[in-house]
Scaffold this motif. Structure first.
Motif, PDB file in Angstrom:
ATOM      1  N   UNK A   1       0.792  -1.216   0.000  1.00  0.00           N
ATOM      2  CA  UNK A   1       0.000   0.000   0.000  1.00  0.00           C
ATOM      3  C   UNK A   1       0.822   1.261   0.000  1.00  0.00           C
ATOM      4  N   UNK A   2       2.086   1.151  -0.382  1.00  0.00           N
ATOM      5  CA  UNK A   2       2.933   2.338  -0.425  1.00  0.00           C
ATOM      6  C   UNK A   2       2.495   3.242  -1.558  1.00  0.00           C
TER       7      UNK A   2
ATOM      8  N   UNK B   1       4.658 -12.574  -0.053  1.00  0.00           N
ATOM      9  CA  UNK B   1       3.875 -11.506   0.545  1.00  0.00           C
ATOM     10  C   UNK B   1       2.822 -12.111   1.454  1.00  0.00           C
ATOM     11  N   UNK B   2       2.865 -11.749   2.725  1.00  0.00           N
ATOM     12  CA  UNK B   2       1.884 -12.246   3.696  1.00  0.00           C
ATOM     13  C   UNK B   2       1.059 -11.079   4.205  1.00  0.00           C
ATOM     14  N   UNK B   3      -0.219 -11.064   3.849  1.00  0.00           N
ATOM     15  CA  UNK B   3      -1.149 -10.057   4.330  1.00  0.00           C
ATOM     16  C   UNK B   3      -1.767 -10.594   5.610  1.00  0.00           C
ATOM     17  N   UNK B   4      -1.162 -10.258   6.749  1.00  0.00           N
ATOM     18  CA  UNK B   4      -1.594 -10.846   8.007  1.00  0.00           C
ATOM     19  C   UNK B   4      -3.012 -10.441   8.377  1.00  0.00           C
ATOM     20  N   UNK B   5      -3.407  -9.234   8.033  1.00  0.00           N
ATOM     21  CA  UNK B   5      -4.755  -8.808   8.393  1.00  0.00           C
ATOM     22  C   UNK B   5      -5.812  -9.647   7.699  1.00  0.00           C
ATOM     23  N   UNK B   6      -5.472 -10.235   6.544  1.00  0.00           N
ATOM     24  CA  UNK B   6      -6.403 -11.093   5.801  1.00  0.00           C
ATOM     25  C   UNK B   6      -6.029 -12.563   5.894  1.00  0.00           C
ATOM     26  N   UNK B   7      -4.890 -12.858   6.501  1.00  0.00           N
ATOM     27  CA  UNK B   7      -4.447 -14.245   6.569  1.00  0.00           C
ATOM     28  C   UNK B   7      -4.165 -14.839   5.212  1.00  0.00           C
ATOM     29  N   UNK B   8      -3.731 -14.002   4.270  1.00  0.00           N
ATOM     30  CA  UNK B   8      -3.514 -14.442   2.887  1.00  0.00           C
ATOM     31  C   UNK B   8      -2.042 -14.371   2.535  1.00  0.00           C
ATOM     32  N   UNK B   9      -1.541 -15.423   1.919  1.00  0.00           N
ATOM     33  CA  UNK B   9      -0.150 -15.473   1.491  1.00  0.00           C
ATOM     34  C   UNK B   9      -0.095 -15.700  -0.012  1.00  0.00           C
ATOM     35  N   UNK B  10       0.762 -14.938  -0.668  1.00  0.00           N
ATOM     36  CA  UNK B  10       0.942 -15.049  -2.115  1.00  0.00           C
ATOM     37  C   UNK B  10       2.434 -15.140  -2.403  1.00  0.00           C
ATOM     38  N   UNK B  11       2.829 -16.006  -3.324  1.00  0.00           N
ATOM     39  CA  UNK B  11       4.228 -16.104  -3.715  1.00  0.00           C
ATOM     40  C   UNK B  11       4.344 -15.938  -5.223  1.00  0.00           C
TER      41      UNK B  11
ATOM     42  N   UNK C   1      -5.383  -6.912  -5.950  1.00  0.00           N
ATOM     43  CA  UNK C   1      -5.955  -8.170  -5.454  1.00  0.00           C
ATOM     44  C   UNK C   1      -5.245  -8.639  -4.188  1.00  0.00           C
ATOM     45  N   UNK C   2      -3.933  -8.468  -4.158  1.00  0.00           N
ATOM     46  CA  UNK C   2      -3.175  -8.880  -2.978  1.00  0.00           C
ATOM     47  C   UNK C   2      -3.516  -7.998  -1.786  1.00  0.00           C
ATOM     48  N   UNK C   3      -3.546  -6.694  -2.001  1.00  0.00           N
ATOM     49  CA  UNK C   3      -3.819  -5.761  -0.914  1.00  0.00           C
ATOM     50  C   UNK C   3      -5.196  -5.990  -0.302  1.00  0.00           C
ATOM     51  N   UNK C   4      -6.163  -6.314  -1.126  1.00  0.00           N
ATOM     52  CA  UNK C   4      -7.534  -6.488  -0.638  1.00  0.00           C
ATOM     53  C   UNK C   4      -7.773  -7.855  -0.023  1.00  0.00           C
ATOM     54  N   UNK C   5      -6.837  -8.789  -0.212  1.00  0.00           N
ATOM     55  CA  UNK C   5      -7.035 -10.136   0.286  1.00  0.00           C
ATOM     56  C   UNK C   5      -7.969 -10.961  -0.578  1.00  0.00           C
ATOM     57  N   UNK C   6      -8.200 -10.541  -1.812  1.00  0.00           N
ATOM     58  CA  UNK C   6      -9.070 -11.303  -2.709  1.00  0.00           C
ATOM     59  C   UNK C   6      -8.365 -12.521  -3.290  1.00  0.00           C
TER      60      UNK C   6
END
Length: 447
Positions: A193-194, A271-281, A406-411
């Motif tokens: 989100x920078x 990238x681990x979006x902890x607030x959404x519990x979503x991980x993407x590589x 998509x990553x930022x939103x946790x979709x």
């Protein structure tokens, strides 16, 4: 650790200029939207062009009266260094000089010139520069080299000099794993989100992938000059981690590399979006140009042949297949009733054109999409090999900006137990000496 002689030579080679600003001018610049991180000034063409684009700027702050003198003392510095970002005409008689990467240094230009320079051949030039009240001017290479050497002797000045050096050593095109790591950091910051201003990161350490510089073999991040515009530096360690905070959130970026860069075949972003519990590589792959054949073109009854545009291909070899097989072992949605996802998979491939400018976005395919293409026979290449054909995809892929949203939103990304399992994959990747750049978003503890 001071810069090495060859690093200093790189800085000096791009030119050195001197800018004088009064305390009031400096305060006015500091009050602008971007503040002193990046600012511009206008000068007559012949003055502005004495400083070279990309060169080091010595920025001297001076006091015009006693009141200014008190405010200058309160600032705590009177000399800064920065980079001449650009020089360009803005009007018939004037050009704009843009400066960025501005940081204060210990010492003052007057002291360096009048006391630090003792070489007989340089003393006259130093005295002339000290007496010159011109707002902006070039500094001779010999004198500039000596000034930079004196600044480099003070360890507190190393971060400012390293930040300028990082820009000179930054990869400009996708030619190596180093450039891919650079892109991975940028993508991580955007996913976090920078703002556009924070979409790049400059950190110290020669050959450090965190920033715009290459990775060193041991991936040690030095404790100086860790800087992201708009973020506050908190901590770092020699494992390749730097931590930043902004608006109640925390960003951790890791690098891990135990092999020379020339032996690396790819770079992964985790990238681990902890607030959404979503991980993407994301795994990076180079697209290689393949010369096309000839096509026949008919115009007004005339026909002639011309070369077809080259294709961009990613060859899928045994190593690629092995990587996909390892991903597939972990590509399972263990909690389908968990948080909503458009796509619960973790793995994506980012394809970039070799030798393309690093500012190009590349394209992204999910692992599922890649498997779909394989099942339909669309990855078949010559001599029984496999390949991804950029042209045949016909736009059926994600661009960087869409993927980041998509990553930022946790979709997209894993959920629940799948995320935990993939953290094990991250550790395995590190232990196998894969170059890894990881960005982890988490809330800063309230205490």
């Amino acid at each position: 650790m001071p810069l090495a002689p060859d690093q200093l030579a790189t800085i000096v080679r791009h030119g050195i200029s001197r800018l004088r600003l009064s305390v009031r001018e400096w305060q006015a610049i500091a009050s602008t939207r971007r503040g002193t991180r990046r600012f511009s000034l206008t000068f007559p063409h012949e003055v502005a062009r004495t400083g070279r684009r990309g060169g080091l700027a010595l920025i001297e702050i001076f006091a015009e009266d006693e009141l200014d003198g008190a405010e200058l003392a309160e600032l705590g510095f009177s000399l800064l260094v920065g980079r001449v970002r650009s020089v360009g005409a803005t009007a018939t008689l004037d050009s704009r000089v843009v400066l960025d990467f501005v940081l204060p240094v210990t010492s003052s230009l007057s002291i360096l010139l009048l006391e630090g320079i003792v070489e007989p051949q340089l003393r006259p030039h130093a005295a002339a520069l000290a007496a010159d009240t011109t707002d902006y001017r070039a500094v001779s290479e010999r004198l500039g080299e000596r000034i930079v050497e004196l600044l480099n002797e003070v360890s507190d000045n190393t971060p400012a000099l390293q930040r300028i050096l990082a820009e000179h050593e930054r990869e400009r095109r996708f030619t190596s794993a180093r450039a891919l790591q650079q892109d991975a950091v940028s993508l991580a910051l955007k996913a976090f989100g920078a703002t556009d201003e924070a979409a790049s990161i400059s950190l110290s350490g020669r050959d450090t992938a965190l920033a715009t510089v290459p990775l060193r073999e041991d991936a040690v991040i030095e404790h100086d000059a860790r800087w992201v515009p708009g973020w506050d530096f908190i901590d770092s360690d020699v494992t390749g981690r730097a931590t930043f905070a902004r608006l109640g959130e925390q960003l951790d970026i890791w690098t891990a590399n135990h092999r020379p860069l020339e032996h690396l075949l790819g770079v992964d972003l985790i990238y681990l979006n902890e607030s959404r519990g979503a991980l993407v590589m994301v795994q990076y792959k180079m697209m290689e140009p393949q010369p096309g054949g000839k096509e026949t073109v008919e115009v007004d009854g005339w026909s002639f042949g011309r070369p077809e545009e080259p294709e961009w291909l990613v060859r899928i070899n045994d190593q690629f297949r092995d990587e996909v097989a390892r991903m597939k072992r972990f590509d399972r949605d263990l909690e389908p009733t968990g948080d909503y996802r458009l796509h619960p998979g973790a793995f994506f491939f980012k394809l970039v054109k070799r030798n393309a400018a690093v500012t190009t976005s590349g394209i992204l395919l999910s692992l599922g999409h890649l498997e779909h293409l394989a099942e339909r026979g669309e990855l078949e290449g010559p001599k029984g090999g496999l390949r991804i054909n950029y042209r045949q995809l016909g736009g059926h892929y994600l661009r960087g900006e869409g993927f980041v949203e998509l990553v930022r939103s946790g979709y997209v990304g894993t959920r629940g137990a799948t995320t935990d399992h993939l953290l094990a994959l991250i550790r395995a990747t590190l232990s196998e000496d894969r170059a890894v750049v990881a960005a982890i978003q988490s809330a800063v503890p309230r205490d």
